[in-house]
Enzyme design. Structure first.
Site, mmCIF file in Angstrom:
data_model
loop_
_atom_site.group_PDB
_atom_site.id
_atom_site.type_symbol
_atom_site.label_atom_id
_atom_site.label_comp_id
_atom_site.label_asym_id
_atom_site.label_seq_id
_atom_site.Cartn_x
_atom_site.Cartn_y
_atom_site.Cartn_z
ATOM 1 N N ASN A 10 128.509 69.553 -84.277
ATOM 2 C CA ASN A 10 128.907 69.495 -82.916
ATOM 3 C C ASN A 10 130.521 70.347 -82.851
ATOM 4 O OD1 ASN A 10 129.904 69.448 -79.996
ATOM 5 N ND2 ASN A 10 128.540 68.191 -79.755
ATOM 6 N N ASP A 12 131.725 71.847 -80.213
ATOM 7 C CA ASP A 12 132.499 71.791 -78.750
ATOM 8 C C ASP A 12 133.783 71.899 -78.688
ATOM 9 O OD1 ASP A 12 129.677 71.610 -77.959
ATOM 10 O OD2 ASP A 12 130.049 69.643 -76.949
ATOM 11 N N HIS A 13 134.328 70.852 -79.652
ATOM 12 C CA HIS A 13 136.168 70.633 -79.377
ATOM 13 C C HIS A 13 136.751 71.662 -80.036
ATOM 14 C CE1 HIS A 13 135.051 67.448 -76.711
ATOM 15 N NE2 HIS A 13 134.270 66.921 -77.570
ATOM 16 N N ARG A 21 144.594 77.431 -74.872
ATOM 17 C CA ARG A 21 145.503 78.509 -74.874
ATOM 18 C C ARG A 21 144.612 79.834 -73.996
ATOM 19 N NH1 ARG A 21 150.028 79.316 -78.303
ATOM 20 N NH2 ARG A 21 151.166 77.314 -77.717
ATOM 21 N N HIS A 46 127.347 71.988 -76.452
ATOM 22 C CA HIS A 46 126.804 71.437 -75.221
ATOM 23 C C HIS A 46 127.638 72.619 -74.072
ATOM 24 C CE1 HIS A 46 127.026 67.956 -72.138
ATOM 25 N NE2 HIS A 46 126.510 69.109 -71.553
ATOM 26 N N ARG A 48 128.234 72.854 -70.840
ATOM 27 C CA ARG A 48 128.253 71.960 -69.595
ATOM 28 C C ARG A 48 128.415 72.880 -68.385
ATOM 29 N NH1 ARG A 48 130.265 66.595 -70.877
ATOM 30 N NH2 ARG A 48 130.105 66.208 -68.762
ATOM 31 N N ARG A 52 133.395 73.826 -69.769
ATOM 32 C CA ARG A 52 135.009 73.331 -69.896
ATOM 33 C C ARG A 52 135.262 73.907 -71.242
ATOM 34 N NH1 ARG A 52 134.382 66.903 -69.548
ATOM 35 N NH2 ARG A 52 133.692 67.461 -67.448
ATOM 36 N N HIS A 53 134.374 73.623 -72.304
ATOM 37 C CA HIS A 53 134.526 73.885 -73.579
ATOM 38 C C HIS A 53 133.750 75.143 -74.072
ATOM 39 C CE1 HIS A 53 131.278 70.878 -73.872
ATOM 40 N NE2 HIS A 53 132.267 69.979 -73.843
ATOM 41 N N GLU A 73 122.702 71.531 -76.365
ATOM 42 C CA GLU A 73 122.748 70.519 -75.371
ATOM 43 C C GLU A 73 122.961 70.789 -74.038
ATOM 44 O OE1 GLU A 73 125.803 67.387 -76.149
ATOM 45 O OE2 GLU A 73 125.153 67.258 -78.144
ATOM 46 N N THR A 104 129.876 62.728 -72.413
ATOM 47 C CA THR A 104 128.775 62.191 -72.072
ATOM 48 C C THR A 104 128.722 60.654 -72.065
ATOM 49 O OG1 THR A 104 127.793 64.222 -73.039
ATOM 50 C CG2 THR A 104 126.108 62.373 -72.170
ATOM 51 N N GLU A 153 117.322 61.156 -78.944
ATOM 52 C CA GLU A 153 118.625 60.963 -79.749
ATOM 53 C C GLU A 153 119.452 59.550 -79.042
ATOM 54 O OE1 GLU A 153 121.297 64.381 -80.441
ATOM 55 O OE2 GLU A 153 123.017 62.999 -80.348
ATOM 56 N N HIS A 192 127.190 60.367 -81.247
ATOM 57 C CA HIS A 192 128.280 60.312 -80.327
ATOM 58 C C HIS A 192 129.305 59.302 -80.816
ATOM 59 C CE1 HIS A 192 130.634 60.104 -76.552
ATOM 60 N NE2 HIS A 192 129.890 61.079 -76.214
ATOM 61 N N GLY A 193 130.588 59.857 -80.969
ATOM 62 C CA GLY A 193 131.744 58.803 -81.393
ATOM 63 C C GLY A 193 131.773 58.447 -82.825
HETATM 64 N N1 PXP Z 1 125.160 63.773 -79.382
HETATM 65 C C1 PXP Z 1 125.131 63.996 -78.033
HETATM 66 C C2 PXP Z 1 124.098 64.261 -77.138
HETATM 67 C C3 PXP Z 1 126.278 64.435 -77.318
HETATM 68 O O1 PXP Z 1 126.407 64.623 -75.949
HETATM 69 C C4 PXP Z 1 127.716 64.439 -78.014
HETATM 70 C C5 PXP Z 1 128.822 64.855 -77.469
HETATM 71 O O2 PXP Z 1 128.935 66.125 -77.119
HETATM 72 C C6 PXP Z 1 127.349 64.010 -79.368
HETATM 73 C C7 PXP Z 1 126.327 64.151 -79.993
HETATM 74 C C8 PXP Z 1 128.672 64.252 -80.436
HETATM 75 O O3 PXP Z 1 129.621 63.194 -79.895
HETATM 76 P P1 PXP Z 1 130.927 63.274 -80.772
HETATM 77 O O4 PXP Z 1 131.645 64.625 -80.399
HETATM 78 O O5 PXP Z 1 131.705 62.158 -80.225
HETATM 79 O O6 PXP Z 1 130.901 63.205 -82.339
#
Ligand code: PXP
Length: 242
Positions: A10, A12-13, A21, A46, A48, A52-53, A73, A104, A153, A192-193
């Site tokens: 993922n 996103d970050h 910036r 994702h 959103r 935001r990202h 996502e 999420t 998932e 997630h996490g």
């Molecule tokens: N799966 C889903 C459905 C999510 O919403 C996210 C977070 O965007 C992730 C996986 C990945 O989570 P993490 O960034 O904490 O690894």
């Protein structure tokens, strides 16, 4: 349903950092290409509602420029379904979305989202593999079957965030939900996490086919890659003075 375990990265970050910036660096597409080189099996992003990202242009570039399946996502909204039908990612993972949440927070209440069956049907008809992001609850897995989603998932956030004494209990919930999915013929993913210290027991569940991991990998890149970037900057500075 067992097989090799795929890693969806993922990105996103990477976009979160870019947006801090307001410029173009770091580029989530470049991150996705690095992920492909490093052995990722897919890219997850994702889009959103508040952008935001990841932004609309990122989703299109991830689809067009990265040689890996894209898992898009998205919230269950008309806007996002329309974007998915236009971009045609390999997969769409439907997630609950709350404007004020940092990430999420929980899984979908599958039977409680009025637009969900129609969204699943329209995406599926377009050849997009749909997954539903749910808490690890057998009832939600059964609900996924009712709305004809081929994939779930499982949200691993509670397991990852649990104090050590409660982790086994949270892991057991994931094991039970994965078992329910296998019994119903639903493909099971998780995410997630997840981090280095939490991934092992989830990866060991044989019927889980895919893990989606983002925040930890982007953060850990500081430990595994910050030094390399600093050395390159030092080298360029020294070369300029030589
Ligand atoms: N799966 C889903 C459905 C999510 O919403 C996210 C977070 O965007 C992730 C996986 C990945 O989570 P993490 O960034 O904490 O690894």
């Amino acid at each position: 349903m067992t097989g090799p375990l795929r890693l969806g990265v993922n990105v996103d970050h990477i976009a979160t950092l870019r947006n801090a910036r307001g410029g173009v660096h770091p580029d989530p597409v470049r991150g996705a290409l690095i992920a492909a080189e490093a052995g990722a099996d897919g890219i997850t992003a994702h889009l959103r509602e508040d952008r935001r990202h990841i932004r609309d242009a990122d989703i299109r570039r991830l689809k067009d420029e990265v040689p890996l399946p894209l898992n898009f996502e998205m919230a269950v909204t008309d806007e996002m379904v329309a974007i998915a039908l236009d971009v045609r990612p390999h997969a769409s993972c439907l997630v609950p979305e709350n404007r004020t949440e940092v990430t999420t927070e929980g899984g979908l209440d599958v039977l409680g989202v009025a637009k969900l069956p129609d969204a699943v049907a329209r995406l599926t008809d377009a050849g997009i593999r749909v997954s539903l992001f749910i808490d690890p609850e057998p009832l939600q897995v059964e609900a996924a079957l009712k709305v004809r989603a081929p994939v779930v998932e499982l949200h691993t956030g509670s397991y990852c965030d649990a104090p050590a004494a409660e982790r086994d209990r949270e892991l057991a919930r994931i094991v039970d939900a994965a078992k329910a999915a296998a019994e119903l013929g639903i493909e099971c993913h998780a995410g997630h996490g997840l981090a280095f210290d939490t991934v092992g027991p989830v990866a060991a569940i044989p019927t889980i086919m895919e893990l989606n991991i983002g925040h930890f990998l982007v953060g850990e890149a500081i430990a595994l890659g910050f030094g390399g970037a600093i050395k390159e900057m030092r080298r360029l500075m020294d070369a300029a003075r030589a």
